[in-house]
Scaffold this motif. Structure first.
Motif, PDB file in Angstrom:
ATOM      1  N   LEU A 246      -0.369 -12.212  -8.085  1.00  0.00           N
ATOM      2  CA  LEU A 246      -0.163 -10.809  -7.714  1.00  0.00           C
ATOM      3  C   LEU A 246       0.464  -9.972  -8.819  1.00  0.00           C
ATOM      4  N   ARG A 250      -0.442  -6.105  -9.169  1.00  0.00           N
ATOM      5  CA  ARG A 250       0.585  -5.051  -9.204  1.00  0.00           C
ATOM      6  C   ARG A 250       0.303  -4.032 -10.307  1.00  0.00           C
ATOM      7  N   ASP A 265      -0.964  -1.498   2.424  1.00  0.00           N
ATOM      8  CA  ASP A 265      -0.072  -2.649   2.508  1.00  0.00           C
ATOM      9  C   ASP A 265      -0.700  -3.781   3.327  1.00  0.00           C
ATOM     10  N   ARG A 268      -3.382  -5.587   1.386  1.00  0.00           N
ATOM     11  CA  ARG A 268      -2.854  -6.443   0.314  1.00  0.00           C
ATOM     12  C   ARG A 268      -2.319  -7.757   0.894  1.00  0.00           C
ATOM     13  N   ILE A 269      -1.616  -7.638   2.008  1.00  0.00           N
ATOM     14  CA  ILE A 269      -1.092  -8.841   2.670  1.00  0.00           C
ATOM     15  C   ILE A 269      -2.241  -9.733   3.129  1.00  0.00           C
ATOM     16  N   TYR A 272      -4.005 -11.637   0.211  1.00  0.00           N
ATOM     17  CA  TYR A 272      -3.191 -12.761  -0.265  1.00  0.00           C
ATOM     18  C   TYR A 272      -3.203 -13.889   0.762  1.00  0.00           C
ATOM     19  N   GLU A 273      -3.023 -13.559   2.027  1.00  0.00           N
ATOM     20  CA  GLU A 273      -2.967 -14.569   3.071  1.00  0.00           C
ATOM     21  C   GLU A 273      -4.297 -15.310   3.193  1.00  0.00           C
ATOM     22  N   GLN A 303       7.488  -3.740  -4.048  1.00  0.00           N
ATOM     23  CA  GLN A 303       6.927  -4.061  -2.747  1.00  0.00           C
ATOM     24  C   GLN A 303       6.249  -5.427  -2.711  1.00  0.00           C
ATOM     25  N   TRP A 304       5.925  -5.967  -3.878  1.00  0.00           N
ATOM     26  CA  TRP A 304       5.031  -7.122  -3.921  1.00  0.00           C
ATOM     27  C   TRP A 304       5.644  -8.410  -3.377  1.00  0.00           C
ATOM     28  N   TYR A 307       4.997  -8.380   0.348  1.00  0.00           N
ATOM     29  CA  TYR A 307       3.656  -8.739   0.794  1.00  0.00           C
ATOM     30  C   TYR A 307       3.545 -10.254   0.973  1.00  0.00           C
ATOM     31  N   SER A 310       5.496 -11.420   4.056  1.00  0.00           N
ATOM     32  CA  SER A 310       4.777 -11.099   5.293  1.00  0.00           C
ATOM     33  C   SER A 310       3.639 -12.083   5.535  1.00  0.00           C
ATOM     34  N   ALA A 311       2.915 -12.415   4.492  1.00  0.00           N
ATOM     35  CA  ALA A 311       1.815 -13.371   4.636  1.00  0.00           C
ATOM     36  C   ALA A 311       2.339 -14.739   5.070  1.00  0.00           C
TER      37      ALA A 311
END
Length: 359
Positions: A246, A250, A265, A268-269, A272-273, A303-304, A307, A310-311
């Motif tokens: 990431l 970014r 957002d 992006r999550i 990645y997930e 913010q990265w 993310y 959250s994932a």
């Protein structure tokens, strides 16, 4: 009588020449220990592309030569003799096939070597053509293969881009790239784990500095660009997987806004997930460490890392309890991590994995 004498002299000279002949070691020799994603379609011409791919062995004799056939003439290799990892002999591969006389004058007796690729797939493929030992030398039983296994999916930070450059030097000098001394290599050795380094400078999850991303790249046998080769994941299964991606997303999304329509957002999550879940499908039992840093993707206010958190939280809610996060703090240094930063990151990651895995 004179002719007979000449015949005997010639025979003696020929015999002496044969007696002093170097000992060739084929790439398929059973005493060689290979590590990494290597194309063995031709056992006596294995193709090396991924960073930190390694060949190790034990031998007797007073010298060692290596023959490489390099695609572009841009690759560099470390050769460590007798465990002296502080003083590598470096091969700057020329384009085409060439024999490199690595060392001579060794004391008679047992010795060891470790060859590692410093560079990446972007520097091209290298065919290993074998070794040459001094007259009378022979290969011995190979080193023991580590029982633990760890794989990294990453970008230039993981590949070690610029890690040997001066603090005030450029990042893009190929000779200064040394995957052996990236935080990934240091961590693997600290854990006594066999390492696969699935990384490429400039790569991202949603966007890269070139037309393919890690979801396109991760399953290739060859690391040379985006290609149709396929790695057999059943061939080698890690105990631990580290994903450090990431940073390029970014830059290219967060700063340059080059991915359009630009993902929000949630997008992006999700991207990645989706990738991490694919890794989980491939390795159901592995402990997955979702890392980030130590460049500016982890600077205060970024913010990265959120993310990634959250994932991971979403995957945990879905029942995956063998997954966690590690963030390497941004030091304020504006270029790729140098050796000091790589060592600091390795120290953080090594301690984390030791605790989680009870290693």
């Amino acid at each position: 009588m004179k002719r007979l004498t000449k015949t005997f002299v010639l025979a003696a000279l020929l015999h002496a020449g044969l007696a002093c002949a170097a000992v060739a070691v084929a790439p398929s020799d059973k005493h060689l220990l290979y590590t990494g994603r290597i194309d063995f379609a031709q056992p006596d011409a294995p193709v090396i592309t991924w960073p930190n791919t390694a060949i190790a062995g034990n031998f007797t004799g007073t010298s060692l030569s290596v023959t490489l056939d390099d695609e572009k003439g841009k690759n560099y290799f470390n050769v460590f003799i007798d465990g002296d990892t502080a003083s590598p002999l470096i091969i700057e591969a020329a384009q085409g096939s060439k024999k490199y006389d690595v060392i001579a004058g060794l004391a008679p007796g047992k010795h060891s070597f470790l060859i590692t690729k410093r560079t990446e797939g972007e520097e091209g493929a290298t065919v290993f053509r074998g070794l040459e030992l001094a007259d009378g030398g022979q290969m011995l039983a190979p080193p023991a293969r580590p029982k633990r296994r760890i794989e990294f999916f990453g970008d230039s930070i993981t590949s070690g881009m610029g890690d040997e450059a001066p603090m005030n030097g450029r990042d893009d000098v190929v000779r200064d790239k040394n995957s052996y001394l990236s935080y990934a290599g240091i961590t693997a050795r600290a854990l006594n784990a066999e390492l696969h380094l699935t990384s490429q400078s400039g790569i991202g999850v949603m966007i890269s500095w070139f037309p393919f991303t890690m979801p396109d790249f991760y399953d290739q046998l060859s690391a040379v660009g985006n290609n149709d080769t396929r790695w057999d994941f059943a061939h080698w299964t890690p105990d631990v997987v580290v994903v450090n991606l990431l940073q390029n997303d970014r830059w290219l999304i967060g700063d340059r806004h080059q991915l359009q329509p630009e993902p929000d957002d949630a997008g992006r999550i999700a991207a990645y997930e989706t990738f991490v879940k694919r890794i989980r499908q491939l390795y159901p039992k592995a402990y997955i460490v979702c890392a980030l840093g130590s460049m500016d993707a982890t600077k205060p206010g970024s913010q990265w890392p959120g993310y990634i958190k959250s994932a991971v939280e979403d995957m945990r809610k879905g029942g995956d309890q063998r997954i966690d996060t590690v963030f390497f703090p941004f030091t304020g240094y504006g270029q790729h991590p140098r050796l000091k930063h790589q060592r600091d990151n390795a120290e953080i990651l090594t301690a984390f994995i030791k605790k989680k895995m009870n290693w």
